[in-house]
Design a protein around this motif. Structure first.
Motif, PDB file in Angstrom:
ATOM      1  N   PRO A 138       0.818  -1.221   0.000  1.00  0.00           N
ATOM      2  CA  PRO A 138       0.000   0.000   0.000  1.00  0.00           C
ATOM      3  C   PRO A 138       0.852   1.270   0.000  1.00  0.00           C
ATOM      4  CG  PRO A 138      -0.831  -1.574   1.599  1.00  0.00           C
ATOM      5  CD  PRO A 138       0.476  -2.118   1.102  1.00  0.00           C
ATOM      6  N   ARG A 175      -1.779   6.504  -0.057  1.00  0.00           N
ATOM      7  CA  ARG A 175      -3.241   6.574  -0.095  1.00  0.00           C
ATOM      8  C   ARG A 175      -3.881   5.213   0.149  1.00  0.00           C
ATOM      9  NH1 ARG A 175      -3.668  10.291  -5.435  1.00  0.00           N
ATOM     10  NH2 ARG A 175      -3.029  12.230  -4.469  1.00  0.00           N
ATOM     11  N   ARG A 205      -3.363   2.555  -1.687  1.00  0.00           N
ATOM     12  CA  ARG A 205      -3.521   1.832  -2.956  1.00  0.00           C
ATOM     13  C   ARG A 205      -2.347   0.888  -3.182  1.00  0.00           C
ATOM     14  NH1 ARG A 205      -3.237   6.973  -6.680  1.00  0.00           N
ATOM     15  NH2 ARG A 205      -1.378   6.997  -5.401  1.00  0.00           N
ATOM     16  N   ARG A 206      -2.636  -0.207  -3.845  1.00  0.00           N
ATOM     17  CA  ARG A 206      -1.589  -1.105  -4.339  1.00  0.00           C
ATOM     18  C   ARG A 206      -1.450  -0.839  -5.828  1.00  0.00           C
ATOM     19  NH1 ARG A 206      -0.062  -5.148  -0.877  1.00  0.00           N
ATOM     20  NH2 ARG A 206      -1.344  -5.329   0.984  1.00  0.00           N
TER      21      ARG A 206
END
Length: 183
Positions: A103, A106, A108-109
């Motif tokens: 991650p 933010r 996200r990946r």
């Protein structure tokens, strides 16, 4: 690195408020790309700490990494390999090696891919990007290097925001600390 470049990077940077509903300010590095002196000095300044490691190729993630990566590669006299993201709509044809980041800032990946034919055993890779905050994309690119038999020698960034221990672990060197970018 010349102190004038660091000062110019700070002066040309801005934080932008995207408006209601946004939880954070957005970095605006467009002033860096507009300034011809910054463009001329960025590549040599980014690669200076890594010259002794003798990189054979520079790898950078889309999107803004595709601006600074070629500057660094040119300064080293080596080739450049872009790392693509599926969301940018421009995935290359042919075999790709993929990795997913942990991650990011933010949560996200991010999926990243490099063309297999452009990276392989014996390559000494310098990862270059404009900003390193969590090191998530750096880790994904290092994973791609490992899968392809290449050796990452470190990461050069214009701005570094990650904690010092993470920067040391990932061998990240930057031109300015993100905390200096007050806009």
């Amino acid at each position: 690195m010349a102190p004038e470049l660091s000062e110019r990077l700070v002066r040309l940077f801005r934080w932008i408020d995207p408006g209601p509903g946004s939880s954070h300010l957005v970095s605006d590095v467009s002033g860096w790309w507009r300034d011809p002196e910054v463009l001329a000095e960025l590549g040599p300044a980014l690669v200076a700490p890594f010259r002794a490691a003798r990189p054979t190729v520079v790898v950078s993630p889309a999107v803004t990494g595709l601006l600074v990566g070629p500057l660094a590669a040119t300064a080293l006299g080596v080739g450049f390999v872009p790392a693509h993201k599926p969301g940018d709509g421009r995935l290359p044809a042919g075999p790709l090696t993929w990795a997913q980041s942990p991650p990011d800032f933010r949560g996200r990946r991010v999926d990243l891919a490099v063309r297999d034919r452009l990276l392989g055993p014996g390559d000494r890779v310098l990862v270059v990007d404009d900003w390193v905050a969590t090191g998530a994309q750096v880790r994904a690119l290092y994973d791609i290097c490992a899968t392809r038999g290449a050796e990452p020698v470190g990461t050069a960034a214009v701005a570094v925001e990650c904690p010092p221990e993470l920067a040391a672990e990932l061998r990240v060197r930057g031109l300015v600390a993100a905390t200096d970018l007050n806009g």
